[in-house]
Design a protein around this motif. Structure first.
Motif, mmCIF file in Angstrom:
data_model
loop_
_atom_site.group_PDB
_atom_site.id
_atom_site.type_symbol
_atom_site.label_atom_id
_atom_site.label_comp_id
_atom_site.label_asym_id
_atom_site.label_seq_id
_atom_site.Cartn_x
_atom_site.Cartn_y
_atom_site.Cartn_z
ATOM 1 N N MET A 129 8.371 -33.094 10.162
ATOM 2 C CA MET A 129 9.600 -32.925 10.939
ATOM 3 C C MET A 129 9.350 -33.404 12.367
ATOM 4 S SD MET A 129 11.903 -29.499 11.522
ATOM 5 C CE MET A 129 13.413 -29.595 12.460
ATOM 6 N N LYS A 130 10.407 -33.923 12.990
ATOM 7 C CA LYS A 130 10.298 -34.472 14.331
ATOM 8 C C LYS A 130 11.560 -34.117 15.103
ATOM 9 C CE LYS A 130 9.514 -38.925 16.640
ATOM 10 N NZ LYS A 130 9.307 -40.372 16.398
ATOM 11 N N ALA A 131 11.400 -33.560 16.304
ATOM 12 C CA ALA A 131 12.534 -33.199 17.149
ATOM 13 C C ALA A 131 12.299 -33.755 18.542
ATOM 14 C CB ALA A 131 12.709 -31.686 17.204
ATOM 15 N N SER A 132 13.377 -34.172 19.203
ATOM 16 C CA SER A 132 13.266 -34.744 20.540
ATOM 17 C C SER A 132 14.440 -34.306 21.390
ATOM 18 C CB SER A 132 13.209 -36.279 20.478
ATOM 19 O OG SER A 132 14.418 -36.808 19.946
ATOM 20 N N LEU A 133 14.194 -34.247 22.691
ATOM 21 C CA LEU A 133 15.213 -33.892 23.669
ATOM 22 C C LEU A 133 15.253 -34.995 24.717
ATOM 23 C CD1 LEU A 133 17.249 -31.748 24.674
ATOM 24 C CD2 LEU A 133 15.387 -30.802 26.062
ATOM 25 N N LYS A 134 16.384 -35.696 24.815
ATOM 26 C CA LYS A 134 16.537 -36.791 25.757
ATOM 27 C C LYS A 134 17.418 -36.344 26.916
ATOM 28 C CE LYS A 134 17.988 -41.634 26.050
ATOM 29 N NZ LYS A 134 18.564 -42.780 25.302
ATOM 30 N N LEU A 135 16.891 -36.501 28.125
ATOM 31 C CA LEU A 135 17.619 -36.111 29.321
ATOM 32 C C LEU A 135 18.514 -37.258 29.774
ATOM 33 C CD1 LEU A 135 14.696 -34.357 31.230
ATOM 34 C CD2 LEU A 135 16.338 -33.365 29.627
ATOM 35 N N ARG A 136 19.771 -36.913 30.112
ATOM 36 C CA ARG A 136 20.737 -37.926 30.516
ATOM 37 C C ARG A 136 21.392 -37.526 31.834
ATOM 38 N NH1 ARG A 136 24.540 -38.533 25.297
ATOM 39 N NH2 ARG A 136 24.764 -36.292 25.732
ATOM 40 N N GLU A 137 21.754 -38.538 32.627
ATOM 41 C CA GLU A 137 22.417 -38.291 33.909
ATOM 42 C C GLU A 137 23.907 -38.040 33.739
ATOM 43 O OE1 GLU A 137 21.663 -41.563 36.428
ATOM 44 O OE2 GLU A 137 19.514 -41.197 36.597
ATOM 45 N N ASP A 138 24.510 -38.680 32.734
ATOM 46 C CA ASP A 138 25.965 -38.641 32.602
ATOM 47 C C ASP A 138 26.441 -37.685 31.513
ATOM 48 O OD1 ASP A 138 24.813 -40.082 30.625
ATOM 49 O OD2 ASP A 138 26.269 -41.721 30.634
ATOM 50 N N GLY A 139 25.616 -36.749 31.096
ATOM 51 C CA GLY A 139 26.033 -35.839 30.044
ATOM 52 C C GLY A 139 24.967 -34.801 29.770
ATOM 53 N N ALA A 140 25.252 -33.964 28.788
ATOM 54 C CA ALA A 140 24.297 -32.935 28.398
ATOM 55 C C ALA A 140 23.080 -33.580 27.727
ATOM 56 C CB ALA A 140 24.964 -31.951 27.435
ATOM 57 N N PRO A 141 21.937 -32.899 27.747
ATOM 58 C CA PRO A 141 20.760 -33.444 27.054
ATOM 59 C C PRO A 141 21.071 -33.706 25.580
ATOM 60 C CG PRO A 141 20.144 -31.600 28.444
ATOM 61 C CD PRO A 141 21.639 -31.636 28.445
ATOM 62 N N LEU A 142 20.492 -34.776 25.072
ATOM 63 C CA LEU A 142 20.738 -35.186 23.693
ATOM 64 C C LEU A 142 19.588 -34.701 22.815
ATOM 65 C CD1 LEU A 142 22.804 -36.834 22.037
ATOM 66 C CD2 LEU A 142 21.292 -38.802 22.310
ATOM 67 N N LEU A 143 19.915 -33.875 21.829
ATOM 68 C CA LEU A 143 18.926 -33.302 20.925
ATOM 69 C C LEU A 143 18.985 -34.032 19.584
ATOM 70 C CD1 LEU A 143 16.839 -31.110 20.138
ATOM 71 C CD2 LEU A 143 18.782 -29.673 19.466
ATOM 72 N N ARG A 144 17.831 -34.472 19.108
ATOM 73 C CA ARG A 144 17.743 -35.124 17.811
ATOM 74 C C ARG A 144 16.661 -34.443 16.969
ATOM 75 N NH1 ARG A 144 18.058 -40.143 20.898
ATOM 76 N NH2 ARG A 144 20.034 -41.220 20.495
ATOM 77 N N ALA A 145 16.943 -34.269 15.702
ATOM 78 C CA ALA A 145 15.972 -33.711 14.753
ATOM 79 C C ALA A 145 15.955 -34.597 13.514
ATOM 80 C CB ALA A 145 16.335 -32.276 14.377
ATOM 81 N N LYS A 146 14.759 -34.943 13.047
ATOM 82 C CA LYS A 146 14.606 -35.830 11.895
ATOM 83 C C LYS A 146 13.697 -35.175 10.868
ATOM 84 C CE LYS A 146 15.141 -40.139 14.514
ATOM 85 N NZ LYS A 146 14.536 -41.457 14.836
ATOM 86 N N LEU A 147 14.046 -35.397 9.609
ATOM 87 C CA LEU A 147 13.273 -34.820 8.516
ATOM 88 C C LEU A 147 13.148 -35.860 7.409
ATOM 89 C CD1 LEU A 147 11.940 -32.242 7.316
ATOM 90 C CD2 LEU A 147 14.154 -31.757 6.250
ATOM 91 N N PRO A 148 11.940 -36.226 7.007
ATOM 92 C CA PRO A 148 11.796 -37.192 5.898
ATOM 93 C C PRO A 148 12.191 -36.565 4.571
ATOM 94 C CG PRO A 148 9.643 -36.373 6.600
ATOM 95 C CD PRO A 148 10.644 -35.818 7.569
ATOM 96 N N VAL A 149 12.966 -37.301 3.777
ATOM 97 C CA VAL A 149 13.427 -36.844 2.466
ATOM 98 C C VAL A 149 13.287 -38.001 1.481
ATOM 99 C CG1 VAL A 149 15.022 -35.126 3.408
ATOM 100 C CG2 VAL A 149 15.820 -37.467 3.009
ATOM 101 N N ALA A 150 13.534 -37.701 0.210
ATOM 102 C CA ALA A 150 13.521 -38.728 -0.842
ATOM 103 C C ALA A 150 14.941 -38.889 -1.368
ATOM 104 C CB ALA A 150 12.568 -38.337 -1.961
ATOM 105 N N LEU A 151 15.419 -40.123 -1.405
ATOM 106 C CA LEU A 151 16.762 -40.435 -1.876
ATOM 107 C C LEU A 151 16.641 -41.332 -3.101
ATOM 108 C CD1 LEU A 151 19.833 -40.256 -1.389
ATOM 109 C CD2 LEU A 151 19.639 -42.285 0.047
ATOM 110 N N LEU A 152 16.712 -40.718 -4.298
ATOM 111 C CA LEU A 152 16.568 -41.462 -5.552
ATOM 112 C C LEU A 152 15.278 -42.280 -5.550
ATOM 113 C CD1 LEU A 152 20.259 -42.706 -6.031
ATOM 114 C CD2 LEU A 152 19.171 -40.702 -7.040
ATOM 115 N N SER A 153 14.179 -41.602 -5.248
ATOM 116 C CA SER A 153 12.841 -42.201 -5.208
ATOM 117 C C SER A 153 12.676 -43.220 -4.085
ATOM 118 C CB SER A 153 12.497 -42.860 -6.558
ATOM 119 O OG SER A 153 12.541 -41.909 -7.601
ATOM 120 N N VAL A 154 13.629 -43.282 -3.170
ATOM 121 C CA VAL A 154 13.541 -44.178 -2.019
ATOM 122 C C VAL A 154 13.290 -43.328 -0.779
ATOM 123 C CG1 VAL A 154 14.775 -45.856 -0.583
ATOM 124 C CG2 VAL A 154 15.078 -45.854 -3.062
#
Length: 280
Positions: free
Chosen positions: A1-26
């Protein structure tokens, strides 16, 4: 799992979370983006190491165009934008996105890097809907020269990376509307903290499993050596048996030859017994 917080001047901080999964063996990556209400997005993207990424996104706070489909290409072999889940985007990333309203957008991100240092520049193009969309191009507000610092936490169970650098405002790169002499203090390059990423490292194998694996490897190596020794002994026995058989055959042949070449003949063979009976 991977999470990140990006600081921005023109808005609220941008939060992203990523999780590797399998999609039909892909291999695929499921992601969540949150910040301002318009930034809320759920996405599912393919992550094949040798193909471009196909991404389906859902933005519930955009009623006119909640769904969008995009294709993302990178400079990696095969057009993959991210060679692996943990290495991030390639040096050049291009994406084309179309939403349910028919709007087409294009983005180009340049990120040449040398070790932990990188230069980032982004260009976005937004288009209108309809059968003949109009397109207007706009560059990103600034360029950045960034550096990435990684810090292991909890004994290596996770890693925290911080991206910081010097941001160059667009007014400096473009020269400004009023010329270089009218540059204000706010238009000078400044140091920024751009992004904080937390990534979980794969857990190391348990000590018992590691010891068991070493024991199995030792047992396999021991068995291999014993088999090699038995094979050599068997080859030696075969060679010895072959040598004895050849010596025995040679001895028998020599004895038979000596017997027939000695000149001695029995009376029965020479017929002398008949001559002896006649003489009597």
């Amino acid at each position: 799992m991977k999470a990140s917080l990006k600081l921005r001047e023109d808005g609220a901080p941008l939060l992203r979370a990523k999780l590797p999964v399998a999609l039909l063996s892909v291999p695929a990556v499921a992601s969540l983006t949150a910040g301002d209400p318009a930034d809320l997005r759920l996405a599912l993207a393919t992550a094949s190491p040798a193909l471009p990424s196909l991404r389906l996104s859902y933005s519930p706070n955009r009623p006119s165009s909640p769904l969008s489909l995009s294709i993302v290409l990178g400079s990696s072999p095969g057009g993959c934008p991210s060679p692996s889940f943990s290495t991030g985007a390639s040096a050049i990333t291009m994406s084309v996105e179309v939403n349910t309203a028919g709007a087409l957008s294009f983005s180009l991100v340049l990120k040449p890097s040398l070790g932990d240092f990188a230069v980032r520049k982004r260009f976005d193009t937004a288009g209108g809907g309809g059968s003949a969309p109009t397109t207007s191009a706009a560059a990103s507000a600034a360029s950045e020269v960034t550096m990435r610092s990684a810090i292991p936490v909890r004994g290596g169970a996770a890693a925290v990376s911080v991206r910081w650098g010097v941001r160059i405002p667009a007014e400096v790169t473009a020269g400004g509307e009023e010329g270089a002499a009218a540059l204000a203090l706010r238009r000078l390059p400044f140091l920024v903290l751009g992004k904080v990423t937390v990534e979980r490292s794969p857990p190391p194998p348990p000590a018992a499993s590691k010891a068991r694996t070493q024991e199995e490897e030792t047992s396999v190596e021991k068995t291999r050596r014993e088999n090699e020794k038995l094979r050599r002994e068997l080859d030696e026995l075969r060679a010895s048996a072959t040598e004895k058989r050849e010596k025995g055959t040679s001895t028998s042949t020599t004895a038979g030859t000596s017997r027939w070449s000695s000149g001695w003949r029995s009376p029965e063979m020479s017929g002398d017994w008949k001559a002896a009976d006649v003489g009597r």
